[in-house]
Design an enzyme around this catalytic site. Structure first.
Site, short mmCIF file in Angstrom:
data_model
loop_
_atom_site.label_atom_id
_atom_site.label_comp_id
_atom_site.label_asym_id
_atom_site.label_seq_id
_atom_site.Cartn_x
_atom_site.Cartn_y
_atom_site.Cartn_z
N LYS A 149 -14.82 8.28 6.05
CA LYS A 149 -13.57 8.69 5.70
C LYS A 149 -13.90 10.04 5.07
CE LYS A 149 -11.02 4.79 4.73
NZ LYS A 149 -9.80 5.13 5.79
N LYS A 257 -4.42 -2.88 12.64
CA LYS A 257 -4.25 -3.45 11.15
C LYS A 257 -3.33 -4.42 11.39
CE LYS A 257 -5.99 0.23 8.37
NZ LYS A 257 -6.36 1.28 9.20
#
Length: 353
Positions: A149, A257
């Protein structure tokens, strides 16, 4: 049938850095469904709402939960197309109840402990020293695919980190995925993508903020690094909306997701549409507790894919629930025959009927 919900706040063991700030806790909701004739058997699901990311998060969320439980009591359906996390949790609870309330959501060799799921190792944002420590640990643990990230520290430092990795591990030895969470802009995204391409990055996830279809399509055309879309999927709930985005933007990958894209059914719809267009995909957890994570892993195990998935390991929170999942190197397994949760655990929650 009856439905109840219980709010719950998961507490991080240490602050989690994201492009949206530092997270110390994360709210979620549990759903319980049962037949009044035998309340000892019930199904459990997790409505893993994500404040700051889920469009449904807000004052009206609990009102929608109340509407849903009222409709179930009278045998009426509820329109949840704008509430994907509730759809996600309700699908879990119904599947669990239908299978006898044993927290078995999908049957496969995975649930018997016979097959594992390859996952990536996630390195959270932080200062460069902390990120390098986390990265080294993931590699030591046996991960062959790392997800970084980026966007919280200087891009120059992030490139130094990539250079250090590639000085030791080639692209064939270690796959690197980069998740920008929309950190780049029209002004700096092209040089950023060019810089990332020099380090053999597998893909860059959501390089710019969602909603910029023209620019994102241009990036998919010119970038040497394949573009994966995540936040871009949020809020596109009908088949027509999904088809329009995929046809217009033409990403290399989509990142799913289920808590944010309509539960298992909504995510499967995305998969079918993507595969029909030659677009790759993988599934990522969304900071669920071990309850939602176990259900998510059971579903992923039924999908025909060998690509590393972005599933968590349940180690982030101080007040998580017992988990039937175990990690061996970079493969996630379900402990065969383990009774996942004693029902007494759920009696301590603040159920609202």
């Amino acid at each position: 049938m009856r439905l109840a919900f219980a709010p719950y706040k998961l507490q991080f063991k240490e602050p989690a850095g994201t492009s949206r700030g530092i997270l110390h806790s994360k709210s979620t909701y549990f759903l319980k469904i049962w037949d009044e004739r035998d309340p000892s058997v019930f199904g459990i699901g997790e409505a893993a709402v994500f404040p700051g990311l889920s469009r449904e998060a807000g004052p009206g969320y609990e009102y929608k939960l109340v509407e849903t439980l009222a409709n179930i009591a009278i045998g009426r359906g509820t329109d949840l197309i704008q509430f994907p996390s509730i759809q996600f949790g309700l699908e879990q609870a119904i599947r669990d109840f239908s299978a006898g309330g044993k927290r078995v959501y999908f049957l496969s060799p995975f649930i018997q402990g016979e097959k594992g799921i390859t996952i990536n190792g996630l390195v959270w944002m932080g200062d460069i020293d902390r990120m390098m420590q986390r990265l080294e640990q993931k590699i030591t643990d046996g991960f062959k695919c790392i997800k970084l990230k980026i966007g919280a520290i200087s891009f120059a430092d992030e490139l130094k980190m990539l250079a250090a990795i590639r000085s030791r591990y080639s692209a064939s030895e270690l796959e690197i995925r980069v998740d920008a969470n929309g950190a780049f802009t029209m002004d700096n995204v092209l040089p950023a993508l060019h810089a990332l391409s020099t380090y053999g990055v597998h893909s860059v996830e959501q390089p710019i903020a969602a909603g910029q279809w023209e620019l994102t399509h241009f990036l998919t055309e010119v970038s040497k690094v394949p573009i994966a879309l995540d936040e871009e999927l949020i809020g596109l709930n009908t088949i027509e909306q999904k088809e329009e985005m995929l046809e217009h933007v033409k990403p290399s990958y989509i990142v799913l997701k289920p808590a944010l894209c309509g539960g298992f059914s909504g995510a499967q719809e995305w998969i079918d549409l993507a595969e029909a267009r030659g677009i790759g995909w993988w599934v990522t957890s969304a900071l669920e507790s071990n309850i939602g994570l176990s259900a998510l892993a059971q579903w992923v195990a039924t999908l025909d894919t060998s690509m590393p998935q972005g599933l968590g390991t349940g180690q982030l929170f101080t007040n998580n629930f017992p988990s039937p999942l175990r990690l061996e190197s970079d493969r996630l397994y379900h402990i065969s025959g383990m009774r996942q949760y004693d029902n007494d655990i759920f009696n301590t929650l603040d159920w609202r009927e």
